[in-house]
Design a protein around this motif. Structure first.
Motif, PDB file in Angstrom:
ATOM      1  N   UNK A  20      25.187   3.519   6.053  1.00  0.00           N
ATOM      2  CA  UNK A  20      25.594   4.977   5.726  1.00  0.00           C
ATOM      3  C   UNK A  20      26.914   5.074   5.255  1.00  0.00           C
ATOM      4  N   UNK A  21      27.635   4.346   5.988  1.00  0.00           N
ATOM      5  CA  UNK A  21      29.348   4.522   5.659  1.00  0.00           C
ATOM      6  C   UNK A  21      29.626   4.169   4.214  1.00  0.00           C
ATOM      7  N   UNK A  22      29.137   3.029   3.860  1.00  0.00           N
ATOM      8  CA  UNK A  22      29.171   2.492   2.612  1.00  0.00           C
ATOM      9  C   UNK A  22      28.644   3.392   1.450  1.00  0.00           C
ATOM     10  N   UNK A  23      27.419   3.904   1.830  1.00  0.00           N
ATOM     11  CA  UNK A  23      26.801   5.016   0.942  1.00  0.00           C
ATOM     12  C   UNK A  23      27.611   6.201   0.645  1.00  0.00           C
ATOM     13  N   UNK A  24      27.984   6.705   1.746  1.00  0.00           N
ATOM     14  CA  UNK A  24      28.855   7.814   1.811  1.00  0.00           C
ATOM     15  C   UNK A  24      30.138   7.558   0.903  1.00  0.00           C
ATOM     16  N   UNK A  25      30.937   6.443   1.101  1.00  0.00           N
ATOM     17  CA  UNK A  25      32.226   6.388   0.508  1.00  0.00           C
ATOM     18  C   UNK A  25      31.936   5.958  -1.174  1.00  0.00           C
ATOM     19  N   UNK A  26      30.607   5.680  -1.441  1.00  0.00           N
ATOM     20  CA  UNK A  26      30.414   5.658  -3.159  1.00  0.00           C
ATOM     21  C   UNK A  26      30.126   7.217  -3.656  1.00  0.00           C
ATOM     22  N   UNK A  27      29.949   7.920  -2.562  1.00  0.00           N
ATOM     23  CA  UNK A  27      29.662   9.268  -3.072  1.00  0.00           C
ATOM     24  C   UNK A  27      30.983  10.091  -2.950  1.00  0.00           C
ATOM     25  N   UNK A  28      31.889  10.004  -2.091  1.00  0.00           N
ATOM     26  CA  UNK A  28      33.001  10.826  -1.866  1.00  0.00           C
ATOM     27  C   UNK A  28      34.353   9.589  -2.184  1.00  0.00           C
ATOM     28  N   UNK A  29      35.017   9.873  -3.334  1.00  0.00           N
ATOM     29  CA  UNK A  29      35.875   8.864  -3.728  1.00  0.00           C
ATOM     30  C   UNK A  29      37.007   8.764  -2.869  1.00  0.00           C
ATOM     31  N   UNK A  30      37.324   9.712  -1.903  1.00  0.00           N
ATOM     32  CA  UNK A  30      38.634   9.494  -1.127  1.00  0.00           C
ATOM     33  C   UNK A  30      38.270   8.534   0.168  1.00  0.00           C
TER      34      UNK A  30
END
Lengths: 253, 266
Positions: A20-30
């Motif tokens: 989930x964390x990795x997925x979120x990091x692709x969506x939120x650039x920061x």
């Protein structure tokens, strides 16, 4: 087989969280990905006791500063809370006097207490201890009070029949009977103290996990925010487990 | 003059519509050195009566006198044994008894207090269990500790609140014998008031048996038990006098149950 499953299931949970964390990091650039977080944080984890600057220190050192602050604030808190809990448990009059104040003070956030502490003590360190103590004392007050009230009539009868003095009754009956409740209170209080420390370090900028978190946010090093968050979680978990073990030993009597 | 004089005791619990009168004008006098048992069914207020006589509960009306002096609270020379043992679970058997000894004889030194506690635990056959906690003892052994705790304070007056009620029949019998032995072996006569729901138990131990029923003047005519001690359950089974006492007590207890109107309601 069963042991393997018991070990495997929590690992699945952790793996899911990482996905989930990795997925979120692709969506939120920061937001740094798990891998990037590790790369940028490994210096702090692999050299946990290295001191490079005031805030730039190994994660174990930062956690140690925070823990010491928590320990002092927590001890101060339960030093006030335990006698108050006994008083409220044993005296209905005291309960009627203090209950309204307690109900009002209890829901106040640490963020609200801290400025008052700064006004009262002028310095950030005692202000932080003040905020921790005042916020974390309530579960101990309430559990100690409940513990005293839950003492079976049998034990009071023993005190009456043996004509024990007030002091002996307190030391030999009231305290041992209340001890398991007190420790439940201590465990909850310590949990709150650990919550408060982060907020108070962020506001006062003192070295520790919370201070580090806030500084790295201001320096735009977002990976370190995640490092600090995870550290806070792991340390909090370990504290709770240690207190839980102490509590279980008391209940076994 | 009687040692203990309980007169005109009234006690109710609750108020308004929930008010229950548990005792109405209950009186009893006990001579020095006597063993008196109150026998009654559940809910007749006998336990409340004992707690009032022992000073644990204060009556709404009436008075408790010892040696002609009105007493409030637990008397310094009295011990009470409860049905549920009331031991402190965080202390060993020895510490439980020593706590009582320490309170009764505060000017003795620690060693003498421990020695007194150990001696009384040995007297009830617990010499090898001194260091055990109540949770490591059986029900019978716990009640032995409680009895040792009572006798270790060398009481003049002993109140027993259904002391064997929670025990199985065999344990109960051996403890009854033990209690009889301890009572007669004490250095000065122990005046005892016991509450029980067993006529046999009362027969085994008492000088006088007082039947107790519900309602006003709940304590009936006492019956004297004129039998040699020590008594055994076997003897009592075939003894004519015991049979007479038993019949008298049982008939006083069941007299009030006869009205047939109650049965129709049920």
């Amino acid at each position: 087989m069963k042991r393997a499953v018991n070990l495997l299931l929590p690992l699945i949970g952790i793996a899911l969280a990482l996905v989930v964390w990795a997925g979120a990091s692709t969506l939120v650039p920061d937001l740094p990905s798990p891998v990037k977080t590790w790369q940028e944080s490994k210096l702090y984890i692999l050299k946990p006791l290295e001191k490079r600057g005031e805030m730039d220190q190994g994660i174990a050192l930062l956690a140690y500063y925070s823990l010491m602050r928590v320990a002092r604030g927590f001890l101060l808190g339960i030093a006030m809370a335990t006698p108050l809990g006994f008083l409220l448990g044993m005296s209905k009059t005291a309960t009627r006097i203090f209950d309204p104040i307690m109900q009002v003070l209890r829901p106040i956030s640490p963020l609200a207490w801290l400025p008052l502490g700064l006004i009262l003590f002028q310095k950030s360190e005692p202000a932080a201890l003040f905020a921790i103590a005042v916020c974390s004392m309530w579960p101990t007050v309430i559990n100690t009070m409940a513990g005293v009230r839950a003492i079976p009539q049998d034990y009071w009868n023993v005190a009456k029949v043996l004509r024990l003095s007030r002091f002996t009754t307190f030391a030999k009956i009231v305290v041992p009977a209340t001890l398991p409740y007190m420790f439940t209170g201590f465990r909850l209080s310590l949990g709150i103290a650990w919550l408060v420390i982060v907020a108070s370090e962020m506001l006062t900028g003192t070295p520790g996990v919370g201070g580090f978190l806030w500084q790295e946010y201001n320096s735009l090093i977002y990976a370190h925010i995640l490092l600090a968050i995870l550290t806070i979680g792991v340390v909090g978990f370990v504290l709770d487990r240690l207190m839980g073990m102490a509590e279980a030993r008391l209940r076994a009597i | 003059m009687a040692l203990i004089e309980v007169s005109g005791i009234c006690k109710s619990f609750g108020s308004g519509a929930d008010r229950r009168d548990v005792l109405i004008d209950a009186s009893l006098s006990i001579e020095r050195g006597e063993f008196v048992s109150i026998v009654g069914m559940m809910g007749c207020g006998k336990s409340t009566f004992l707690k009032i006589a022992g000073g644990l509960v204060s009556p709404d009306r009436g008075r408790v006198e010892v040696n002609g002096v009105q007493v409030r609270g637990v008397q310094p020379n009295a011990a009470i044994v409860f049905q549920n043992y009331s031991l402190l679970p965080w202390f060993s058997a020895l510490e439980n008894v020593r706590l009582a000894v320490g309170a009764a004889f505060p000017d003795w030194n620690k060693d003498r207090q421990r020695e007194q506690a150990a001696r009384h635990l040995e007297a009830v056959g617990l010499g090898k269990a001194l260091q055990r906690r109540p949770s490591q003892l059986s029900g019978g052994m716990r009640q032995r500790v409680a009895i040792a705790r009572a006798f270790a304070t060398e009481p003049e007056i002993l109140f027993l609140d259904e002391p064997f009620g929670a025990l199985d029949a065999l344990t109960r019998e051996s403890l009854q014998q033990e209690l009889a032995r301890l009572s007669s072996a004490a250095e000065r006569p122990v005046t005892t008031l016991m509450i029980t729901n067993s006529v046999e138990e009362a027969l085994l131990l008492s000088d006088r048996i007082v039947p107790m029923t519900k309602g006003a003047h709940p304590l009936g005519h006492p019956v004297r038990v004129e039998l040699r001690r020590p008594r055994t359950a076997g003897e009592l089974m075939h003894d004519d006098h015991a049979a007479h006492v038993r019949a008298h007590v049982v008939s006083s207890l069941t007299r009030d149950l006869k009205p047939s109107t109650k049965r129709q309601v049920a």
